[in-house]
Scaffold this motif. Structure first.
Motif, mmCIF file in Angstrom:
data_model
loop_
_atom_site.group_PDB
_atom_site.id
_atom_site.type_symbol
_atom_site.label_atom_id
_atom_site.label_comp_id
_atom_site.label_asym_id
_atom_site.label_seq_id
_atom_site.Cartn_x
_atom_site.Cartn_y
_atom_site.Cartn_z
ATOM 1 N N GLN A 3 -37.551 -40.648 116.539
ATOM 2 C CA GLN A 3 -37.940 -41.879 115.871
ATOM 3 C C GLN A 3 -37.746 -43.005 116.883
ATOM 4 O O GLN A 3 -36.771 -42.992 117.646
ATOM 5 N N LYS A 25 -37.751 -46.922 108.603
ATOM 6 C CA LYS A 25 -38.591 -45.722 108.572
ATOM 7 C C LYS A 25 -40.080 -46.038 108.675
ATOM 8 O O LYS A 25 -40.868 -45.222 109.117
ATOM 9 N N ARG A 26 -40.438 -47.271 108.164
ATOM 10 C CA ARG A 26 -41.857 -47.610 108.226
ATOM 11 C C ARG A 26 -41.993 -49.010 108.814
ATOM 12 O O ARG A 26 -41.233 -49.915 108.456
ATOM 13 N N VAL A 87 -35.446 -44.185 121.871
ATOM 14 C CA VAL A 87 -35.704 -43.302 120.726
ATOM 15 C C VAL A 87 -34.407 -42.701 120.187
ATOM 16 O O VAL A 87 -33.410 -42.567 120.914
ATOM 17 N N ARG A 570 -41.197 -36.343 112.035
ATOM 18 C CA ARG A 570 -40.362 -37.533 111.869
ATOM 19 C C ARG A 570 -41.014 -38.803 112.386
ATOM 20 O O ARG A 570 -40.439 -39.866 112.294
ATOM 21 N N PHE A 571 -42.219 -38.664 112.964
ATOM 22 C CA PHE A 571 -42.826 -39.870 113.530
ATOM 23 C C PHE A 571 -44.347 -39.745 113.597
ATOM 24 O O PHE A 571 -44.872 -38.694 113.960
ATOM 25 N N THR A 600 -39.891 -39.635 107.482
ATOM 26 C CA THR A 600 -40.814 -39.802 108.612
ATOM 27 C C THR A 600 -40.996 -41.290 108.903
ATOM 28 O O THR A 600 -41.204 -42.083 107.996
ATOM 29 N N GLN A 601 -40.897 -41.608 110.194
ATOM 30 C CA GLN A 601 -41.113 -42.997 110.601
ATOM 31 C C GLN A 601 -42.612 -43.190 110.855
ATOM 32 O O GLN A 601 -43.194 -42.483 111.686
#
Lengths: 725, 57
Positions: A3, A25-26, A87, A570-571, A600-601
Motif C-alpha cells: 500500500q 485505504k482510498r 510503501v 491490496r492496491f 484494498t487501497q
C-alpha cells in the motif's frame, strides 16, 4: 502486496515536483481534464513496474519511455525524472522506499534492501494491471473471444500453465518417438535370435529344447529354467570360440537366406505404400515452394504468437497494434494448415519406412561377421557402408527436416546397394562349400552365437523397457497436470463468473439485481455472455449501454484481481474508470468498494466534480483522503486546490469577493441538498429537467426531517426512552 | 510463478505421489524442474524420466 503511503514525483511526464501523502485505504484525485491526474497514475505505475502502459499500444509508435517519460523540459536529462514511493507491506509489516529513474527503469533503488521486501516488490512489478484505465476495462468486455482469452490469460498469469502443458506434451512426444525406435530395434534382435534357433517364437518352451539338444551333444547339463542371468553357453569351450570368432555354418546359412529374401523382395507392401506417399508429398512441395515456407514459418508464427506480450514484433521490434499483430499472425497460421497436413503425412510415413529399413540393421551386422570370418574384406566394407547408410536414413526418416535432407535418396530409393546381391551370392556359395562342421563344433558355436544373440536381445529389451517406463511416467505426469489444470481453471472461471455477477448485481441492484454472466473457455478463446433483463444471454456489447458496459468492465476487473491476488489484492489505481456510469450506480459502486474490498487501497482519479463530491458524501474518501488539482501549466505542473470548500469561501470573503463566495456557497449547498434529499427520501416536486435549486430542495428536506424526527420520538416513547424522546 | 500455477502444481504433486509410475526420485526432480522460475527445457525433462534402471526384464 503493498500500500502506498507517499508519492514523490520529480520531472516526470507533466509533473515538475509533487509530493502526495496518500492517507487511508482510498484516495481520490480530482481535477479538470489536463490538470495532471494521469501524470500521477503514470508515475505510480512507473514507480512500481518500471513502465508506463499509456505510452504503449495503438497510436504510440513513435513514443518511447526513455524519450517521452521525462518532463518536456527535461527530455535530455532522464536522470532527473524519477519517482519515489514510500510503501507499506502488510504481509511483512514492513515499510520500504522504492526510487526509480527513467534513465534506468529496471534498476530500482530499494531501501531497506531486505530480500523479502525485494521479493514482494518484484511481484508487484509483474502486475502492471494494478493501474486500470477505461481503455483497459473495455477491452475485457468488448474484445473478441481470442483477444479476451489472451488478455485475461495474461492478467491471470496463465501463460506459465500453457508453457508447462506444452513442455510436458513435447516430452511425451519425444519419449514416444524414442520408444518406437527402440521397440523396432528389439524386434530386429528377436528376429535374429529366433532365426538362429529356428523357432517360431521366443518362449522358454521353444528355446530350451533347442539349447539343451546342443548342450547334450557337448555333455553339458541341461538348462532347466530360463532366467534373466542364464548363460546359454555355460561350460562351452572358449578356445577359438568367442562371440566374435564363432562361426556356425547352419546359422550363417539361415542369415544369408534371410538377407537374400530381403534382397529379392525389397520393402513390404506397407513400407512401399508409405515410401510412395512420401515421394508424392515431396513432389508437391517441389512444385509449390511456398508450402515449405509456410511449414517453416508455422512453428515460427506459433512461437511468435506466444511471444507477443507487448505491441511490437518480437523479431524486428517494429511497433504494431497488439490486436492487429495477433490477427495478422493467426491468419498466416490458418493459411499454413494445408502445409501442416503435408508435413504430418511425411513424418507419419517416414516412421513406417524407418522402422522397416531399421529392421535390416541387425541382419546386416550378422552377415558382416560371417563375411569377416570368411576374409571377404570388400564385402565386409560394403556391408558396413550399407548398414551405416541404413542407420542414417532410418534416423532421418523420423523427422520432417531429416526427410528433406534425404529427399533425393528417397525419390531414387533403392533398398539394396548395387553389387551387394552378387557378393552375397558369392558368400553364400563360399559357405556352402565349407565342409560340414562336426557335431560338437556345431553345437559349440551354436551355443556361443545363441548366447551372443540372447545378450543383444536382453540389452535392447532393457533399453526399450526403460524407454517404455519413461514414456508411461511422462504420460501420467502430462495427464495428471492437464486434469489438475483443467479442474483449477474451471474453478477459477466459475469463481470469476460468480464474483463478476455479484459485483455487477450490487452496482445495478435497482434494475439488474438478478444479472448473471457466463465465461466460456474453448481452445484459446474465452467467450463472455451476459444476461439482459432475463431475455437471454448475449455478448456484453449487444444490448447494454456504454455506462453498463463500463460497470461490467470494472466488475470483471475486480473479480479477476481478486482471483489473481486473493487476500493480497491490496492496491489498485482506478483512472477515471466509471465516467460513463450514472450517479445512482456510482453510489452503489462506492458501497461495493467499501464492502467487498475493505483492505484494498484504491487511488481513484476523476475529472468529474460531482463524482469527486459523491465519493466524499458516500464516505468512500474524506476531505483528508482526497485532493483536487485545479489547474496545470508546463512550468508548474499540477496545482493542488485547497480541499475544503469552506476554505475557498473564506478566501473569497477575505478578499471581499462576496459574489464569488455566495456563488460557491449556493452551488455547494445545492449539491449537499440533493445528496441529503436522496438519502432521507425527501418528497421534492419532480422536475423533468432535473434542475433542482436550493429553494426547491430546502423545504421538502426540512419537512421530511421533521417527519423522521417525529417517528423517532414516537419510537422512543414506545420504548420508554425518555432521554431519546 | 502465478498463484493458480502454484495451486495446480500443489494438487499435481500431491496426486503424482500416489501414482505407481512415479518414484520418489522422479518426483523430487520434477518438483525442482517445475518450481524453477526459468523457462522449462524439454530435453531436461526427458532426462528426468530416462533415469537409470537396474532391473533386467
Amino acid at each position: 502486496m503493498i500500500q502506498i503511503e507517499t508519492i514523490h514525483i520529480e520531472e516526470l511526464r507533466g509533473i515538475r515536483d509533487l509530493k502526495l501523502n496518500v492517507i487511508g485505504k482510498r484516495f481520490a484525485i480530482s481535477g479538470p481534464n489536463g490538470s495532471g491526474k494521469s501524470g500521477v497514475v503514470d508515475a505510480v505505475e512507473f514507480g512500481l513496474t518500471g513502465d508506463i502502459s499509456r505510452l504503449k499500444g495503438k497510436g504510440t509508435a513513435d513514443i518511447k519511455l526513455s524519450e517521452h517519460g521525462p518532463h518536456v523540459d527535461k527530455r535530455d536529462y532522464p536522470d532527473a525524472a524519477k519517482v519515489t514511493l514510500e510503501v507499506y507491506i502488510p504481509e511483512l509489516n514492513k515499510r520500504a522506499t522504492i526510487t526509480r529513474k527513467i534513465k534506468s527503469p529496471n534498476k530500482p533503488i530499494i531501501s531497506p534492501a531486505d530480500s523479502d521486501i525485494i521479493s514482494v516488490l518484484k511481484e508487484v512489478e509483474s502486475h502492471p494491471e494494478i493501474t486500470l484505465t477505461r481503455r483497459e476495462i473495455i477491452k475485457f468486455i468488448l474484445a473478441e473471444a481470442t483477444q479476451r482469452s489472451s488478455d485475461i490469460q495474461t492478467l491471470l498469469k496463465l501463460d506459465d500453465i500453457t508453457t508447462t502443458r506444452s513442455t510436458l506434451n513435447s516430452c511425451v512426444n519425444k519419449l514416444s518417438s524414442s520408444h518406437k525406435s527402440l521397440s523396432s530395434l528389439v524386434q530386429t534382435t528377436v528376429d535374429s535370435f529366433r532365426r538362429h534357433l529356428d523357432v517360431p517364437r521366443l518362449a522358454p518352451d521353444e528355446i530350451l529344447p533347442v539349447i539343451n539338444k546342443n548342450r547334450e551333444i557337448l555333455g553339458l547339463d541341461p538348462i532347466q529354467e530360463l532366467k534373466k542371468d542364464t548363460n546359454l553357453g555355460e561350460g562351452v569351450s572358449k578356445a577359438g570360440n568367442t562371440s566374435k570368432l564363432a562361426f556356425n555354418k547352419e546359422s550363417a546359412q539361415k542369415d544369408l537366406s534371410a538377407i537374400t529374401k530381403t534382397i529379392e523382395s525389397g520393402l513390404d507392401d506397407t513400407a512401399k505404400k508409405a515410401l510412395s506417399d512420401i515421394v508424392e508429398k515431396l513432389i508437391e512441395i517441389d512444385e509449390d515452394p511456398s508450402l515449405l515456407n509456410l511449414i517453416r514459418q508455422r512453428s515460427l508464427i506459433k512461437t511468435g504468437l506466444d511471444l507477443i506480450i507487448e505491441p511490437k514484433c518480437p523479431l524486428c521490434d517494429e511497433e504494431w497494434d497488439l490486436q492487429s499483430l495477433r490477427i495478422h499472425l493467426q491468419t498466416k497460421l490458418a493459411k499454413s494448415e494445408l502445409a501442416e497436413k503435408i508435413k504430418q503425412t511425411l513424418v507419419e510415413n517416414g516412421r513406417v519406412v524407418s522402422q522397416k529399413i531399421g529392421e535390416l540393421q541387425e541382419l546386416i551386422f550378422s552377415i558382416t561377421k560371417v563375411a569377416n570370418l570368411q576374409k571377404m574384406e570388400k564385402l565386409s566394407l560394403d556391408l558396413a557402408s550399407w548398414k551405416a547408410e541404413i542407420t542414417t536414413l532410418s534416423r532421418n526418416l523420423n523427422s520432417f527436416d531429416g526427410i528433406l535432407l534425404v529427399r533425393e535418396q528417397l525419390q531414387n530409393f533403392s533398398l539394396i546397394p548395387e553389387g551387394i546381391a552378387k557378393k552375397v551370392d558369392e558368400l553364400k556359395a563360399k559357405i556352402e562349400a565349407i565342409p560340414e562342421q562336426s557335431a560338437s563344433e556345431a553345437a559349440n558355436t551354436f551355443l556361443t552365437i545363441a548366447q551372443d544373440r540372447l545378450k543383444s536381445f536382453q540389452e535392447a529389451r532393457l533399453v526399450e523397457v526403460r524407454a517404455k517406463k519413461a514414456l508411461e511416467a511422462a504420460k501420467v505426469v502430462y495427464d495428471t497436470y492437464c486434469e489438475q489444470a483443467e479442474a483449477k481453471l474451471q474453478l477459477l472461471y466459475d469463481e470469476v463468473e460468480q464474483d463478476f455477477s455479484r459485483y455487477y448485481q450490487q452496482i445495478n441492484s435497482d434494475d439488474e439485481g438478478e444479472f448473471t454472466a457466463k465465461l466460456e473457455p474453448s481452445q484459446g478463446k474465452l467467450g463472455l455472455k451476459v444476461d439482459f433483463y432475463k431475455k437471454g444471454m448475449f455478448p456484453p456489447g449487444a444490448y447494454h449501454s456504454e455506462g453498463h458496459q463500463d460497470g461490467m468492465g470494472v466488475c470483471l476487473y475486480l473479480a479477476l484481481m481478486k482471483r489473481v491476488l486473493g487476500d493480497r489484492f491490496r492496491f489498485a489505481v482506478l483512472d477515471d474508470v466509471v465516467m460513463s456510469v450514472d450517479q445512482v450506480h456510482r453510489r452503489q459502486f462506492c458501497k461495493l468498494l467499501k464492502k467487498e474490498f475493505p483492505d484494498t487501497q484504491f487511488i481513484i482519479t476523476t475529472h468529474d466534480k460531482v463524482w469527486a463530491q459523491q465519493m466524499r458524501s458516500e464516505g468512500l474518501v474524506s476531505a483528508k483522503t482526497s485532493i483536487e488539482f485545479h489547474s496545470w501549466s508546463v512550468d508548474t505542473g499540477p496545482v493542488v486546490a485547497t480541499n475544503e470548500i469552506w476554505d475557498k469561501i473564506q478566501a473569497d470573503v477575505d478578499a471581499n469577493d462576496v459574489p464569488s463566495a455566495a456563488s460557491k456557497l449556493r452551488r455547494y449547498l445545492e449539491y449537499v441538498s440533493r445528496e441529503i434529499a436522496d438519502s432521507i427520501k425527501a418528497e421534492v416536486p419532480f422536475k423533468a429537467d432535473g434542475n433542482y435549486d436550493l429553494g426547491g430542495l430546502f423545504s421538502p428536506i426540512i419537512s421530511r426531517q421533521k417527519a423522521l424526527f417525529s417517528k423517532a420520538a414516537d419510537s422512543a416513547q414506545n420504548w420508554g426512552n425518555k432521554a431519546a424522546e | 510463478m502465478s498463484k493458480i500455477q502454484t495451486e495446480i502444481l500443489n494438487g499435481f504433486f500431491s496426486e503424482l505421489s500416489g501414482k505407481k509410475e512415479i518414484d520418489d526420485e522422479t518426483l523430487t526432480k520434477l518438483k525442482a524442474f517445475l518450481l524453477d522460475d526459468k523457462k522449462p527445457k524439454v530435453n531436461d525433462l526427458v532426462s528426468i524420466f530416462s533415469g537409470p534402471e537396474d532391473e533386467v526384464p
